[in-house]
Design a protein around this motif. Structure first.
Motif, PDB file in Angstrom:
ATOM      1  N   GLN A 203       0.863  -1.171   0.000  1.00 19.90           N
ATOM      2  CA  GLN A 203       0.000   0.000   0.000  1.00 19.90           C
ATOM      3  C   GLN A 203       0.904   1.227   0.000  1.00 19.90           C
ATOM      4  OE1 GLN A 203      -3.516  -0.027  -0.083  1.00 19.90           O
ATOM      5  NE2 GLN A 203      -3.166   2.132  -0.564  1.00 19.90           N
ATOM      6  N   PHE A 204       0.986   1.906  -1.126  1.00 19.88           N
ATOM      7  CA  PHE A 204       1.866   3.064  -1.232  1.00 19.88           C
ATOM      8  C   PHE A 204       1.264   4.241  -0.461  1.00 19.88           C
ATOM      9  CE2 PHE A 204       4.082   0.532  -4.083  1.00 19.88           C
ATOM     10  CZ  PHE A 204       5.236   1.156  -4.526  1.00 19.88           C
ATOM     11  N   THR A 205       2.038   4.777   0.461  1.00 24.92           N
ATOM     12  CA  THR A 205       1.634   5.912   1.286  1.00 24.92           C
ATOM     13  C   THR A 205       2.780   6.915   1.328  1.00 24.92           C
ATOM     14  OG1 THR A 205       2.432   4.738   3.256  1.00 24.92           O
ATOM     15  CG2 THR A 205       0.080   4.551   2.748  1.00 24.92           C
TER      16      THR A 205
ATOM     17  N   ASP B  53      -0.221  -0.790  -4.821  1.00 31.19           N
ATOM     18  CA  ASP B  53      -1.547  -0.184  -4.700  1.00 31.19           C
ATOM     19  C   ASP B  53      -1.442   1.314  -4.456  1.00 31.19           C
ATOM     20  OD1 ASP B  53      -4.237  -0.444  -4.876  1.00 31.19           O
ATOM     21  OD2 ASP B  53      -4.514  -1.507  -2.984  1.00 31.19           O
ATOM     22  N   GLU B  54      -2.163   2.084  -5.274  1.00 33.67           N
ATOM     23  CA  GLU B  54      -2.163   3.546  -5.208  1.00 33.67           C
ATOM     24  C   GLU B  54      -0.732   4.094  -5.236  1.00 33.67           C
ATOM     25  OE1 GLU B  54      -5.853   5.438  -3.254  1.00 33.67           O
ATOM     26  OE2 GLU B  54      -5.142   3.957  -1.794  1.00 33.67           O
ATOM     27  N   ILE B  55      -0.040   3.728  -6.295  1.00 31.48           N
ATOM     28  CA  ILE B  55       1.377   4.049  -6.424  1.00 31.48           C
ATOM     29  C   ILE B  55       1.647   5.544  -6.372  1.00 31.48           C
ATOM     30  CG2 ILE B  55       1.264   4.022  -8.959  1.00 31.48           C
ATOM     31  CD1 ILE B  55       4.098   2.863  -8.962  1.00 31.48           C
ATOM     32  N   ASN B  56       0.694   6.369  -6.792  1.00 33.87           N
ATOM     33  CA  ASN B  56       0.925   7.810  -6.830  1.00 33.87           C
ATOM     34  C   ASN B  56       0.778   8.476  -5.464  1.00 33.87           C
ATOM     35  OD1 ASN B  56      -1.830   7.163  -6.989  1.00 33.87           O
ATOM     36  ND2 ASN B  56      -2.351   9.086  -8.013  1.00 33.87           N
ATOM     37  N   ARG B  57       0.521   7.711  -4.412  1.00 27.43           N
ATOM     38  CA  ARG B  57       0.463   8.295  -3.072  1.00 27.43           C
ATOM     39  C   ARG B  57       1.832   8.328  -2.399  1.00 27.43           C
ATOM     40  NH1 ARG B  57      -4.028  10.019  -1.399  1.00 27.43           N
ATOM     41  NH2 ARG B  57      -6.018   9.255  -2.213  1.00 27.43           N
TER      42      ARG B  57
END
Length: 320
Positions: free
Chosen positions: A74-76, A112-116
């Motif tokens: 999970q990209f954060t 997941d949600e790499i642009n975060r």
């Protein structure tokens, strides 16, 4: 040169893998085949779609189908590059540094949600996506083969995100979306509400060696000189189009040929035809073209520009 027997066996294996994955992802035959084509072509896929449409299910079902390992990150904003690639840690008992592999050391990585994540963390994927290895503290470590990144982005929520630079976008062979299931697939899902994990029902139907062998078959699929010229003309048309600021790069044109060869073999053909190129143009090109600001403000879409270009470039007739 590839033979008809070669592509017949290829297609049988490809169809079996696609049908297996579709047990978990109902009503998404085209997406499943596109994802499998990326895997066989040794590429990566970017899925831009809404939450809950089955992106994680696709990655897990694909990993189970080929009996491969998988990981999900999970990209954060606080994610570090070492969380992705790994880190060396000093072991006091042995008085030496040991490498602890990161999440990329799997056959399939769901980002997941790499642009975060921050640009620094995003860039940690660049080397491994292009070269199949990571370098940590001056030491190079190879990742398992086959290796594929399935990255996701949420198109409706951009607060707190970092837009992927063009250099990173170009590392993805294909950009597409999962989309909502059709009416029949939705009703089937609702009837099976007791099934909590559809990907868990997917059993292996191919080995990692089979994927490698399929890639070798696809590499031998014939691409006629007329079709090579056709792809070149499409690439040049993207650069000359009045709505396009940055057109297709040579890497993008190569990507189109690579995935078209897999697509042709899956259709039991020993050669690529223009329809393969036309079918794959949008998912291969849509993240590689940059529109001019006035085109964006005029509500022109990249997909519309690609359709216009494909329609305007004369396709070769006959086998090519």
């Amino acid at each position: 040169m590839v033979t008809q027997d070669d592509v017949d066996r290829f297609a049988e294996q490809f169809d079996a893998m696609a049908a297996n994955i579709e047990q978990a992802l109902l009503g998404k035959d085209h997406l499943v085949r596109l994802t499998l084509s990326c895997l066989v072509a040794n590429g990566h896929i970017l899925l831009e779609d809404y939450p809950g449409t089955g992106k994680t299910m696709l990655a897990r079902a694909l990993a189970n189908t080929i009996h491969g390992s998988h990981a999900r990150i999970q990209f954060t904003p606080d994610l570090l590059p070492s969380d992705v690639t790994g880190v060396t840690v000093f072991d006091q008992h042995t008085s030496r540094f040991d490498f602890h592999p990161g999440a990329v050391f799997h056959n399939l990585l769901l980002a997941d949600e790499i642009n975060r994540a921050s640009p620094k963390t995003q860039s940690a994927l660049l080397e491994v996506m292009e070269e199949g290895h990571v370098t940590v503290d001056g030491v190079t470590h190879d990742v398992p083969r086959p290796f594929m990144v399935i990255a996701t982005q949420n198109p409706i929520e951009q607060a707190g995100t970092y837009r992927l630079p063009e250099a990173q976008l170009d590392r993805f062979l294909v950009k597409t979306s999962v989309g909502y299931p059709d009416a029949d697939a939705t009703e089937t899902l609702l009837r099976g509400s007791a099934i909590r994990d559809r990907a868990g029902l997917v059993s292996p139907v191919a080995g990692l060696g089979d994927v490698t062998a399929m890639g070798e078959v696809a590499d031998r699929v014939h691409v006629d000189d007329a079709l090579i010229r056709y792809v070149r003309l499409v690439a040049e048309a993207t650069r000359d189009h009045p709505d396009v600021r940055v057109g297709l790069s040579p890497r993008g044109a190569l990507a189109l040929i690579r995935v078209a060869k897999v697509w042709a073999a899956a259709a039991r053909r020993t050669h690529v035809v223009p329809h393969d190129v036309a079918t794959l143009a949008t998912p291969v090109l849509n993240h590689r073209l940059l529109l001019r600001p006035e085109a964006v403000f005029g509500d022109t879409t990249v997909e519309a520009v690609i359709d216009d270009i494909v329609a305007s470039v004369a396709a070769p007739t006959g086998r090519g």
